[in-house]
Scaffold this motif. Structure first.
Motif, short mmCIF file in Angstrom:
data_model
loop_
_atom_site.label_atom_id
_atom_site.label_comp_id
_atom_site.label_asym_id
_atom_site.label_seq_id
_atom_site.Cartn_x
_atom_site.Cartn_y
_atom_site.Cartn_z
N GLY A 281 0.90 -1.22 -0.07
CA GLY A 281 -0.12 -0.04 -0.09
C GLY A 281 0.80 1.21 0.10
O GLY A 281 0.29 2.31 0.01
N ILE A 282 2.03 1.08 0.16
CA ILE A 282 3.02 2.24 0.10
C ILE A 282 3.63 2.55 -1.54
O ILE A 282 4.16 1.73 -2.09
CB ILE A 282 4.33 2.03 0.94
N VAL A 283 3.23 3.48 -1.92
CA VAL A 283 3.94 4.12 -2.95
C VAL A 283 4.73 5.32 -2.85
O VAL A 283 4.34 6.38 -2.44
CB VAL A 283 2.64 4.56 -4.28
N LEU A 284 5.95 5.20 -3.53
CA LEU A 284 6.94 6.41 -3.68
C LEU A 284 6.72 7.32 -4.78
O LEU A 284 6.36 6.54 -5.95
CB LEU A 284 8.19 5.91 -3.27
N PRO B 223 12.84 9.28 -0.03
CA PRO B 223 13.25 8.04 0.63
C PRO B 223 12.80 6.73 -0.07
O PRO B 223 11.92 6.70 -0.92
CB PRO B 223 12.67 8.27 2.04
#
Lengths: 94, 94, 94, 94, 94, 94, 94
Positions: free
Chosen positions: C24-27, C35
């Motif tokens: 669920g984390i998108v950079l 980061p």
């Protein structure tokens, strides 16, 4: 609406020219890198800051001298303030 | 989905213009290097950080002022956050 | 074949895009100086590091956020790792 | 002929390519600024170094990873060595 | 005629090429920024230096390795010496 | 007319060439960045300086070696002196 | 109208040429980066400053030597003063 400064920071409001004159203090004309005078409007809690015990020595209402480009400016309710570490203040005007 | 910040770091979410206005705080137009306002969404444990005892003084929900280019931005679940050391926060807006 | 990191260092393995999405984390797209997310694969002993007591707060398996250009890359058994001080890790993803 | 390193320094001898391959560790081709692997051949006494208590955590025979340009090179009995602070070593290969 | 070094400083006299060869130690040809070998001829008292307890670990007669451009050169009774902090010495040759 | 140096400072008077020769010490011709010799004429109190306990180890009359460009020059009663921290003095000539 | 300096700061007033001559002290002609002489007119409280115990060793009326460009200049009631940390003062003229 208030700012509660963190650590050893204080919130100050710069005094206008007439206010300075009234107090008998005049800063040099080419005030580019000269100190300025301001009134303290909020004082941080002090305590342990960066591992060192800091006692706050200025209080609300004190008139203080500080280096012109020190601190961070912020505008609240259309008035400009500067947030600055107490250790950067040079002295209290009495 | 959450970030648990390490050491004395906090996770903050920048407030939009309308949110600032609602709170009566307005930041200057050319806000290039001016501080910004954000809401704290996560707070690190503090404790001994780099050999110094750090007490966390901000809590989730606090509105804080911080220098614009401080901290590290990260995007989670399509929302942008900033991870920043508490010692870089300037003050709490009340 | 293993690396046992010294002091407060940890060994981390960067997560691939799909792994990030899964969590669920998108950079951000232009992730140049943004980061990154990695999984901790080895943790140093901590203790007294450079004269300061360091407690290791991350453990093997933790997913951590770290600044892209921090740490030192090394390749072991054809897999790439990064060795980085715990104090440079920004937070733990939960 | 020996060097007894002072303080928290160690003397290390860089491992040749075949030695690295034998151990299953391969460093990237363009190893310009990448870490290197070496064997520890002498270990300083540690103790109080620059006012801080240092415990030596590597021992003679350990294979260690270190940043390529760290330390000072010296040639003894026609063999090249590097003298480097333990705190600059990244980890021990096991 | 003597120099009594202050603090953690020592006075060293660089060894000539033949002296180095005799000892089996050869320094690389292009020794521009390479360490050098010298004999310790005087040792400071150590003790509290810059607020830190320093124990002198080298003694008169020790052959030491030091970085070429470290320390300060001085000429006494027509002989050249170098005054250098012990902490900058890399190791003792045995 | 005297200067009482503050903290760990000392006042020294540089020795003329003949005085140096008399003492058997000769400094190199191109003394540009080489150390110089001087006589101590006043010694500060030492004690706690910048938070560290400093013991004064030189006394009036000592001949000391110091780096040429260290310290601050001052002229009193038509004689030139240098005010310099004791920690910058390299050694005492005996 | 007075300035009460904060921390280990003092307020000093530079002495005019004639005052210096009267005291037997003459500063070099090209005084560009040479120290200057001033009279102390106000002394801060000292105490714990930046985590270190500071004892004020100068008092009002002391004539002190200080580096020309150190400190911050301020004008009060048409007279110029310099606010400077005690630790930057070189010595007291007696």
């Amino acid at each position: 609406m208030n700012i509660r400064p963190l650590g050893e920071r204080v919130v100050i409001r710069k005094l206008e020219a007439e206010e300075k004159t009234k107090s008998g203090i005049v800063l040099p004309g080419q005030a580019q890198e000269k100190p300025q005078i301001a009134e303290v409007v909020a004082v941080g809690p002090g305590g342990i800051v960066d591992g060192k015990e800091i006692t706050m020595e200025v209080k609300v209402g004190d008139k203080v001298i500080f280096p012109k480009y020190a601190g961070t400016e912020v505008k609240i309710d259309n008035e400009e303030y500067t947030i600055i570490e107490q250790s950067k203040l040079l002295g209290i005007v009495e």
